[in-house]
Design an enzyme around this catalytic site. Structure first.
Site, PDB file in Angstrom:
ATOM      1  N   GLY A  35      -6.558   8.842  -3.741  1.00 10.28           N
ATOM      2  CA  GLY A  35      -6.882   8.400  -2.388  1.00 10.28           C
ATOM      3  C   GLY A  35      -6.218   9.271  -1.336  1.00 10.28           C
ATOM      4  O   GLY A  35      -5.820  10.405  -1.606  1.00 10.28           O
ATOM      5  N   LEU A  37      -7.767  10.675   1.054  1.00 11.75           N
ATOM      6  CA  LEU A  37      -8.647  11.822   0.837  1.00 11.75           C
ATOM      7  C   LEU A  37      -8.683  12.767   2.037  1.00 11.75           C
ATOM      8  O   LEU A  37      -8.633  12.343   3.182  1.00 11.75           O
ATOM      9  CB  LEU A  37     -10.065  11.329   0.529  1.00 11.75           C
ATOM     10  CG  LEU A  37     -10.172  10.386  -0.668  1.00 11.75           C
ATOM     11  CD1 LEU A  37     -11.632   9.999  -0.911  1.00 11.75           C
ATOM     12  CD2 LEU A  37      -9.562  11.003  -1.922  1.00 11.75           C
ATOM     13  N   ALA A  39     -10.308  17.003   3.149  1.00 12.06           N
ATOM     14  CA  ALA A  39     -11.495  17.851   2.932  1.00 12.06           C
ATOM     15  C   ALA A  39     -11.498  18.490   1.544  1.00 12.06           C
ATOM     16  O   ALA A  39     -12.571  18.811   1.009  1.00 12.06           O
ATOM     17  CB  ALA A  39     -11.564  18.919   4.015  1.00 12.06           C
ATOM     18  N   HIS A  41     -10.576  17.010  -1.334  1.00  8.65           N
ATOM     19  CA  HIS A  41     -11.210  16.036  -2.242  1.00  8.65           C
ATOM     20  C   HIS A  41     -12.717  15.981  -2.002  1.00  8.65           C
ATOM     21  O   HIS A  41     -13.514  15.926  -2.941  1.00  8.65           O
ATOM     22  CB  HIS A  41     -10.644  14.630  -2.002  1.00  8.65           C
ATOM     23  CG  HIS A  41      -9.190  14.479  -2.274  1.00  8.65           C
ATOM     24  ND1 HIS A  41      -8.265  14.261  -1.281  1.00  8.65           N
ATOM     25  CD2 HIS A  41      -8.499  14.478  -3.436  1.00  8.65           C
ATOM     26  CE1 HIS A  41      -7.069  14.137  -1.810  1.00  8.65           C
ATOM     27  NE2 HIS A  41      -7.174  14.274  -3.109  1.00  8.65           N
TER      28      HIS A  41
END
Ligand code: PAF
Length: 284
Positions: A35, A37, A39, A41
């Site tokens: 998590g 997150l 760019a 990811h």
């Protein structure tokens, strides 16, 4: 309009959602994350989608990969924001299990990739890669995905995962995605959020030192002097301590082998934040 992302929290629900896609002959790609997150990811999701594949992101802040004095409690969490960002890039499904779904009472298995897990980050963070290997093995077997995508920023993690997937005959293809960087060169990381403004400015010295050293090595400079100069550049920028800055074989993380891909890897602290980065090196 972007549709809300379906979220499942149990392995049974995950498999029930995947079954019709699998039955229809579609490829399933997994993007495991913790998590927070960014760019980097989202680039994994976009690349996986384009293969093409049904793309399933996972969000699980894995307690087993945090040491006793590490940042498990303060690790950034924003599931709603993450789900919206994933939906925006066309992710098909989010699997966000609770800890008890991943590690139910009585859970007793540890996946350990010997050797690769003991050097570099493994030496600085004992047990870290056992935690990563255990949860990734679980996520891959829960989803039985055709492919799983990981960012190259965590290069050692990628080496560990490639090894475990090969050693355990997992059918999931492990795919590395190039590091996504900010305009000033800093590798995107959820932990960058911890940096103060002055630390964020100083952090660019890390990719700069690696790129300078990689260019020197590619031009034939000697490794010990080159690494010492990179170390000095990081110290001058305020990194302290520097856990390692080293040149290694890109697959085994042992000594570089002439003619084989090599990698320059570093981990160093700015204040209370530990940053890692790596670049490819074309050795002569
Ligand atoms: O890279 C990460 O975010 C984590 O280490 C991973 C691969 C999702 C396992 O928890």
């Amino acid at each position: 309009m972007t549709h809300p992302l379906p979220i499942v929290r149990t392995v049974a629900d995950l498999r029930a959602r995947l079954a019709p896609w699998r039955a229809a002959g579609e490829q399933i790609a997994l993007v495991p994350t913790m998590g927070a997150l960014h760019a980097g990811h989202l680039a994994l999701v976009t690349a996986a989608k384009a293969t093409p594949a049904r793309t399933v992101a996972t969000i699980f802040v894995n307690p087993k990969q945090f040491g006793a004095n590490e940042d498990l409690d303060r690790y950034p969490r924003d599931e709603a924001g993450d789900a919206a960002a994933l939906a925006h890039v066309g992710c098909d499904l989010l699997f966000a299990p609770a800890p008890a779904e991943v590690y139910p009472a009585g859970f007793a298995t540890n996946v350990r990739v010997a050797g690769l897990s003991d050097v570099l980050d493994g030496a600085a963070r004992p047990g870290h890669f056992d935690g990563v290997a255990t949860v990734v093995t679980k996520l891959l077997t829960m989803a039985r995905a055709h492919a799983a995508w990981f960012g190259e920023k965590d290069w050692q993690q990628l080496c560990v995962i490639r090894r475990l997937a090969a050693d355990l005959n997992l059918e999931t293809r492990i795919i590395g995605h190039p590091i996504v960087r900010a305009a000033d060169g800093l590798a995107l990381s959820s932990r960058n959020a911890y940096l103060s403004a002055s630390e964020r400015a100083a952090a660019t010295a890390l990719p700069a030192a690696l790129n300078t050293a990689a260019a020197a090595l590619a031009a034939g400079a000697a490794a010990p002097e080159t690494l010492a100069a990179a170390h000095a550049a990081l110290t001058a920028a305020g990194f302290d301590p520097i856990d390692y800055i080293t040149l290694a074989d890109a697959a085994t993380l042992g000594d570089p082998v002439p003619g084989q891909p090599a990698r320059l890897l570093a981990a160093a602290w700015l204040g209370k934040t530990r940053l890692i980065d790596n670049v490819a090196v074309a050795l002569r």
